[in-house]
Write a protein that holds these residues in place. Structure first.
Motif, PDB file in Angstrom:
ATOM      1  N   TRP A  45       0.862  -1.210   0.112  1.00  0.00           N
ATOM      2  CA  TRP A  45      -0.041  -0.094   0.228  1.00  0.00           C
ATOM      3  C   TRP A  45       0.735   1.221   0.011  1.00  0.00           C
ATOM      4  O   TRP A  45       0.907   1.844   1.042  1.00  0.00           O
ATOM      5  N   GLY A 104       4.198   7.638   9.676  1.00  0.00           N
ATOM      6  CA  GLY A 104       2.946   8.271   8.923  1.00  0.00           C
ATOM      7  C   GLY A 104       2.286   9.121   9.988  1.00  0.00           C
ATOM      8  O   GLY A 104       1.996  10.038  10.288  1.00  0.00           O
ATOM      9  N   THR A 105       1.837   8.410  10.963  1.00  0.00           N
ATOM     10  CA  THR A 105       0.911   8.731  12.022  1.00  0.00           C
ATOM     11  C   THR A 105       1.558   9.780  13.036  1.00  0.00           C
ATOM     12  O   THR A 105       1.012  10.987  12.922  1.00  0.00           O
ATOM     13  N   TYR A 131      -8.222   9.175   6.121  1.00  0.00           N
ATOM     14  CA  TYR A 131      -7.304   8.526   6.898  1.00  0.00           C
ATOM     15  C   TYR A 131      -5.926   9.035   6.937  1.00  0.00           C
ATOM     16  O   TYR A 131      -5.185   9.404   5.952  1.00  0.00           O
ATOM     17  N   HIS A 132      -5.700   9.590   8.074  1.00  0.00           N
ATOM     18  CA  HIS A 132      -4.334  10.130   8.413  1.00  0.00           C
ATOM     19  C   HIS A 132      -3.467   9.505   9.502  1.00  0.00           C
ATOM     20  O   HIS A 132      -2.566  10.177  10.125  1.00  0.00           O
ATOM     21  N   GLY A 133      -3.946   8.249  10.038  1.00  0.00           N
ATOM     22  CA  GLY A 133      -3.123   7.604  11.010  1.00  0.00           C
ATOM     23  C   GLY A 133      -4.092   6.934  12.165  1.00  0.00           C
ATOM     24  O   GLY A 133      -5.448   7.373  12.127  1.00  0.00           O
ATOM     25  N   GLU A 187      -4.571  14.894   1.863  1.00  0.00           N
ATOM     26  CA  GLU A 187      -3.949  14.230   0.701  1.00  0.00           C
ATOM     27  C   GLU A 187      -3.909  14.971  -0.557  1.00  0.00           C
ATOM     28  O   GLU A 187      -5.267  15.168  -0.926  1.00  0.00           O
ATOM     29  N   ASN A 192      -6.385   7.524   0.088  1.00  0.00           N
ATOM     30  CA  ASN A 192      -7.368   6.909   0.978  1.00  0.00           C
ATOM     31  C   ASN A 192      -8.949   6.964   0.422  1.00  0.00           C
ATOM     32  O   ASN A 192      -9.870   6.459   1.135  1.00  0.00           O
ATOM     33  N   ASP A 220      -0.826  15.738   3.379  1.00  0.00           N
ATOM     34  CA  ASP A 220      -0.189  14.513   3.878  1.00  0.00           C
ATOM     35  C   ASP A 220       0.348  13.670   2.580  1.00  0.00           C
ATOM     36  O   ASP A 220      -0.563  13.203   2.038  1.00  0.00           O
ATOM     37  N   VAL A 222       1.908  11.063   2.969  1.00  0.00           N
ATOM     38  CA  VAL A 222       2.548   9.673   3.688  1.00  0.00           C
ATOM     39  C   VAL A 222       2.029   8.475   2.423  1.00  0.00           C
ATOM     40  O   VAL A 222       2.996   7.851   2.370  1.00  0.00           O
ATOM     41  N   ALA A 223       1.079   8.655   1.642  1.00  0.00           N
ATOM     42  CA  ALA A 223       0.827   7.504   0.742  1.00  0.00           C
ATOM     43  C   ALA A 223       1.246   8.155  -0.642  1.00  0.00           C
ATOM     44  O   ALA A 223       1.711   7.258  -1.568  1.00  0.00           O
ATOM     45  N   LYS A 249       5.884   6.008   4.638  1.00  0.00           N
ATOM     46  CA  LYS A 249       5.568   4.935   3.939  1.00  0.00           C
ATOM     47  C   LYS A 249       6.738   4.547   2.802  1.00  0.00           C
ATOM     48  O   LYS A 249       7.995   4.041   3.287  1.00  0.00           O
TER      49      LYS A 249
END
Ligand SMILES: Cc1ncc(COP(=O)(O)O)c(C=O)c1O
Length: 394
Positions: A45, A104-105, A131-133, A187, A192, A220, A222-223, A249
């Motif tokens: 992911w 990420g969280t 979703y952020h963590g 994001e 997400n 964000d 992260v992803a 990630k």
């Protein structure tokens, strides 16, 4: 010989854990305990963006004579090096001060704390369904979905409905006008939310509104960071200058856990003066730092060819996916190699994930959306083999 596993007794895992026991990973493939090989369109992911088992990362982690551990209040040259590399690839010149996190969280948590301290405010706006963590603060960003599970989420978190167009920007303004929102967090391309791509006009207005009403703009990544959407950072698809960028990630390609909260000199200076600290015992562990340095050097060195390749393979996926005969016509959202496909129902999506796994192809689904996050270095041949498995299992 198969060992008798007893993890259901001792290991706490989610109810929806898949029936796949991983023993090895290499390039675009995972192998299970029976030696079965799977094409990986999930790559953890958005973690293994450049393929699993990368020699350049492993070598660096094993060969560099780094200390076992560095106490967060000491200095360490390799932290400085990694922060410099992050500043080099960050989407704007201003974003060049990194705070160290384990993932990420923590990166989003630090962004929230920095925003509160910098603005003296405590409210947040994020996107509906985001979703952020998994800390209480980051879960509060999706308060609507989580409030029934937890009683004590942060007050003052509200969510903006999608799609992200002019109307959404008007709604955002109504909320920001009160001048009590510390940060708008989202994001820039939401993995997400099934690869949701906001309108450029929305993003540019969100930026202007944040500036106008004194709210920090937090992206964000992260992803969606590290090449996933066809740019090194998804923020680069828009004419915006975020105040904070969260990354994790794919930063280390999956070889080690690590994240960062990247902000501007001005914000960092201001909050540090107010005694902001972000103590993270394992934040930027020396071995993880070596992995991230090797990974980012690889990205810098190969940037142009990587981005060209992502564009080419993205078009290949789109061309093939448009022709796939799902049971009802599907909606495909694709940006680089972030791919979301809305199919008829959650049940159909779940079944497809299961059947394809049995057929040797891995991906995930969220509600009625199939999510493909293949390696950005995947060849057309492997992409074809994966998509052939998909078609065979419809
Ligand atoms: C956009 C986003 N932010 C934050 C997180 C949390 O990251 P981690 O699982 O590393 O804590 C995730 C995890 O999936 C994510 O997708």
């Amino acid at each position: 010989m198969n060992l008798p596993f007893i993890d259901t007794k001792y290991l706490a895992q989610d109810e929806d854990t898949e029936d796949l026991r991983v023993v090895r990973s290499e390039d675009n493939f995972l192998y299970d305990e029976k030696g079965k090989k799977y094409i990986d369109f999930n790559m953890g992911w958005c973690v293994g963006n450049f393929g699993w088992g990368r020699e350049n990362i492993r070598e660096k982690m094993n060969s560099s004579p780094h200390p076992d551990y560095v106490f967060p209040h000491y200095k360490y040259q390799r932290w400085e090096k990694l922060a410099e590399l992050l500043a080099r690839i960050s989407p704007t010149e201003e974003l060049h001060k990194s705070y160290r996190t384990t993932g990420g969280t923590e990166a989003v948590e630090a962004a929230m704390q920095i925003s509160m301290m910098y603005t003296g405010r405590s409210k947040f706006i994020s996107l509906e369904g985001c979703y952020h963590g998994n800390s209480i603060a980051t879960l509060s960003l999706n308060k609507e979905d989580n409030k029934d599970k937890y009683e004590n989420l942060l007050t003052g978190c509200s969510q903006l409905a999608t799609p992200l167009d002019e109307k959404a920007a008007d709604k955002l303004e109504t909320q920001l006008k009160k001048k009590d929102v510390a940060a708008f967090i989202m994001e820039p391309i939401s993995c997400n939310l099934g690869v949701l791509v906001p309108q450029s006009e929305f993003m540019e207005r969100a930026q202007q509104l944040c500036n106008k009403y004194g709210t920090l703009l937090v992206m964000d990544e992260v992803a969606c960071g590290f090449g996933r959407t066809g740019k090194i950072f998804a923020t680069e698809h828009y004419d915006i200058q975020p105040d904070i960028l969260c990354v994790a990630k794919a930063i280390s390609g999956g070889a080690a856990g690590l994240g960062a909260t990247i902000t501007t000199e001005k914000i960092s200076h201001t909050v540090n003066k107010k005694s902001f600290t972000f103590y993270s015992t394992y934040g930027w562990h020396p071995a993880s730092v070596e992995a991230a340095i090797a990974n980012i050097r690889f990205i810098i060195k190969n940037k142009n060819s990587l981005l060209d390749h992502i564009e080419y393979i993205s078009q290949y996926f789109y061309g093939r996916l448009r022709k796939v005969k799902f049971n009802k016509s599907a909606i495909i959202r694709i940006k680089g190699l972030a791919i979301g496909i809305d199919v008829e129902s959650k049940k159909y999506a779940n079944k497809l994930v299961e059947r394809c796994r049995e057929g040797g192809l891995l991906f995930t689904s969220e509600e009625e959306t199939l999510l493909f996050f293949p390696a950005l270095t995947i060849t057309e041949n492997i992409a074809k083999r994966g998509l052939d498995i998909l078609e065979k299992n419809l």
